[in-house]
Design an enzyme around this catalytic site. Structure first.
Site, PDB file in Angstrom:
ATOM      1  N   MET A   1       0.748  -1.139  -0.022  1.00  0.00           N
ATOM      2  CA  MET A   1       0.056   0.031   0.078  1.00  0.00           C
ATOM      3  C   MET A   1       0.984   1.319   0.202  1.00  0.00           C
ATOM      4  O   MET A   1       1.898   1.465   0.679  1.00  0.00           O
ATOM      5  CB  MET A   1      -0.976  -0.011   1.372  1.00  0.00           C
ATOM      6  CG  MET A   1      -2.006  -1.021   1.363  1.00  0.00           C
ATOM      7  SD  MET A   1      -3.033  -1.154   2.769  1.00  0.00           S
ATOM      8  CE  MET A   1      -2.141  -2.027   3.758  1.00  0.00           C
ATOM      9  N   ALA A   2       0.686   2.270  -1.040  1.00  0.00           N
ATOM     10  CA  ALA A   2       1.584   3.376  -1.227  1.00  0.00           C
ATOM     11  C   ALA A   2       1.469   4.207   0.103  1.00  0.00           C
ATOM     12  O   ALA A   2       0.454   4.509   0.533  1.00  0.00           O
ATOM     13  CB  ALA A   2       0.956   4.266  -2.278  1.00  0.00           C
TER      14      ALA A   2
ATOM     15  N   GLN B   1       7.159  -5.942  -4.501  1.00  0.00           N
ATOM     16  CA  GLN B   1       6.268  -5.938  -5.451  1.00  0.00           C
ATOM     17  C   GLN B   1       6.873  -5.058  -6.567  1.00  0.00           C
ATOM     18  O   GLN B   1       7.220  -3.788  -6.188  1.00  0.00           O
ATOM     19  CB  GLN B   1       4.804  -5.525  -5.118  1.00  0.00           C
ATOM     20  CG  GLN B   1       3.916  -5.871  -6.198  1.00  0.00           C
ATOM     21  CD  GLN B   1       2.385  -5.316  -5.846  1.00  0.00           C
ATOM     22  OE1 GLN B   1       2.113  -4.079  -5.879  1.00  0.00           O
ATOM     23  NE2 GLN B   1       1.387  -6.290  -5.745  1.00  0.00           N
TER      24      GLN B   1
ATOM     25  N   CYS C   1      -3.801  -2.844 -10.084  1.00  0.00           N
ATOM     26  CA  CYS C   1      -3.853  -1.557  -9.678  1.00  0.00           C
ATOM     27  C   CYS C   1      -5.118  -0.991 -10.454  1.00  0.00           C
ATOM     28  O   CYS C   1      -5.059  -0.903 -11.653  1.00  0.00           O
ATOM     29  CB  CYS C   1      -2.490  -0.650  -9.606  1.00  0.00           C
ATOM     30  SG  CYS C   1      -2.770   1.002  -9.354  1.00  0.00           S
TER      31      CYS C   1
ATOM     32  N   LYS D   1      -0.418 -10.619  -8.747  1.00  0.00           N
ATOM     33  CA  LYS D   1      -1.525 -10.072  -8.303  1.00  0.00           C
ATOM     34  C   LYS D   1      -2.441  -9.353  -9.314  1.00  0.00           C
ATOM     35  O   LYS D   1      -2.090  -8.478 -10.157  1.00  0.00           O
ATOM     36  CB  LYS D   1      -1.253  -9.279  -7.197  1.00  0.00           C
ATOM     37  CG  LYS D   1      -2.423  -8.985  -6.449  1.00  0.00           C
ATOM     38  CD  LYS D   1      -2.251  -7.891  -4.998  1.00  0.00           C
ATOM     39  CE  LYS D   1      -3.470  -7.208  -4.420  1.00  0.00           C
ATOM     40  NZ  LYS D   1      -3.426  -6.473  -3.430  1.00  0.00           N
TER      41      LYS D   1
ATOM     42  N   ASN E   1      -8.049 -12.157  -1.607  1.00  0.00           N
ATOM     43  CA  ASN E   1      -7.817 -10.635  -1.318  1.00  0.00           C
ATOM     44  C   ASN E   1      -8.992 -10.019  -1.579  1.00  0.00           C
ATOM     45  O   ASN E   1      -9.946 -10.067  -2.591  1.00  0.00           O
ATOM     46  CB  ASN E   1      -6.852 -10.125  -2.284  1.00  0.00           C
ATOM     47  CG  ASN E   1      -6.525  -8.320  -1.729  1.00  0.00           C
ATOM     48  OD1 ASN E   1      -6.464  -7.543  -2.696  1.00  0.00           O
ATOM     49  ND2 ASN E   1      -6.417  -8.111  -0.562  1.00  0.00           N
ATOM     50  N   GLY E   2      -9.456  -9.234  -0.381  1.00  0.00           N
ATOM     51  CA  GLY E   2     -10.663  -8.285  -0.635  1.00  0.00           C
ATOM     52  C   GLY E   2     -11.812  -8.493   0.694  1.00  0.00           C
ATOM     53  O   GLY E   2     -12.299  -9.603   0.818  1.00  0.00           O
TER      54      GLY E   2
ATOM     55  N   GLY F   1      -5.169  -6.106   2.949  1.00  0.00           N
ATOM     56  CA  GLY F   1      -4.682  -4.571   2.812  1.00  0.00           C
ATOM     57  C   GLY F   1      -5.255  -3.787   3.693  1.00  0.00           C
ATOM     58  O   GLY F   1      -4.884  -3.619   4.736  1.00  0.00           O
TER      59      GLY F   1
END
Length: 385
Positions: free
Chosen positions: A30-31, A84, A119, A159, A220-221, A244
């Site tokens: 995560m940025a 990543q 993304c 991913k 994921n999610g 995340g």
């Protein structure tokens, strides 16, 4: 404080080539979040695989000072440093992997490399990158092939999302191609790109992907609690989970996940005093990374996530939002009366949300799935997202 649930069945470790991930839990890049400080903090609560912020292959190959600084392992991740990469040009991706694996540009040889094809943000998809790229299946294949060949014995994973939208689904093709090209696993986020982070993740494609490929599939999610992870594994058969937004302001979630996947019923419900100690530790780690003032400035964005659901006055929240020193932070936190964890926020979404919107794509992007040419201008110059 902890809560106790009914005992559960343990999940075996996740095998990624020579790397064993136990428990089968991965921190999603995560940025601005998954920097060395946050990775260290999460690791202090539970084992797993903790991926650094997304690294742009072009920036790495061109020797960006910022990017080179981002691919530095912490002292406690020397044997499990995970990177990543984002890239749209097979040769550039291959070169970036060579730099990491063969030339030690990061100072530590990574134990794992993930490729970002998930993304959904418009600045990426409108250039054909991120979750738009798997539509171009030949180009997708060439990128994965270049990375796997350059990585040698370092496992490469992929991913992605379900697709661009419900009319342009890509995950099954992407999963089979990733497997054919030697990827060690694939992660699927249960949303299409046009959904961004809206609504509820659909886990049924994760189950279909598990049936379609032989390599491990990670889900994921919308994993907000450890028991969501157990439910995802039970419903889909996935080999592990990628976390995340669920850990924002809740790094102890990794302790809950470790307990859940070990078949233990205990879950953490920290009091505000305990959360305050974690907040201070987080700011302290950021200070070690960036210097105290910069570290506290960077910490400010985490305050609302940590205090979500707690009864804290608006004046204190405002003061914490402009905190600039560790002593100041400690004083503000000490002045907040202790209180039990607000169970009403358990299972609730955290972090960014959005409304669905059409995906911005390059002109003619959908016309030819077998066009192998990299999209023009899609190679980001800055790492992090």
């Amino acid at each position: 404080m902890t809560s106790t649930l009914e005992p559960t069945t343990a999940l075996p470790p996740l095998k990624l080539g020579p790397l064993a991930v136990d428990p089968a839990v991965v921190l999603a890049p995560m940025a601005g979040i998954t920097n060395p400080a946050f990775r260290t903090l999460c690791r202090e609560f539970g084992a797993g695989l903790y991926v650094c912020e997304m690294i742009t292959t072009r920036a790495l190959v061109e020797g960006s000072v910022k990017t080179l600084g981002m691919v530095r392992a912490t002292a406690d991740e020397k044997d499990a440093f995970s990177v990543q990469l984002y890239g749209v040009h097979p040769a550039t991706v291959g070169r970036a992997v060579e730099m990491l694996v063969d030339e030690g540009v990061a100072g530590t040889r990574p134990a794992h490399i993930d490729l970002n094809f998930g993304c959904p943000v418009p600045k990426v998809t409108r250039r054909g990158g991120g979750s738009a790229l798997p539509w171009r299946r030949v180009l997708f294949r060439d990128i994965v092939r270049a990375a796997v060949r350059a990585a040698g014995d370092v496992p490469v994973t992929v991913k992605t999302r379900i697709g661009i939208d419900r009319d342009h689904v890509t995950y099954l093709d992407a999963g089979r191609t990733a497997q054919d090209e030697g990827a060690a696993a694939i992660t699927l986020h249960g949303r299409t790109a046009d959904q961004l982070y809206s609504g509820t993740a659909d886990w049924s494609p994760i189950a279909r992907l598990v049936e379609a490929v032989d390599i491990p599939v990670l889900g994921n999610g919308d994993i907000w609690e450890a028991d969501d992870a157990l439910r995802m594994v039970a419903e889909t058969g996935c080999a592990g989970v990628v976390i995340g937004r669920g850990c924002l302001g809740r790094p102890w979630l990794f302790g809950d996940l470790a307990a859940a996947f070990a078949g233990k019923p205990t879950r953490a419900l920290p009091t505000l005093r305990e959360v305050a100690a974690i907040m201070y530790r987080h700011a302290e780690l950021l200070g070690e990374q960036h210097g105290e003032r910069h570290g506290c400035t960077d910490f400010r964005k985490h305050v609302a996530w940590y205090l979500k659901g707690f009864s804290v006055g608006s004046d204190v929240r405002r003061a914490l939002a402009i905190v600039s020193g560790l002593d100041e932070l400690a004083g503000l936190l000490a002045g907040i009366p202790d209180q039990p964890y607000p169970v009403a926020v358990l299972g609730a979404p955290r972090g960014r949300t959005s409304t669905p919107r059409p995906v911005a794509l390059p002109e003619g992007w959908l016309a030819d799935r077998d066009d192998p040419r990299p999209p023009v201008g899609a190679e980001l110059e800055v790492s992090g997202g």
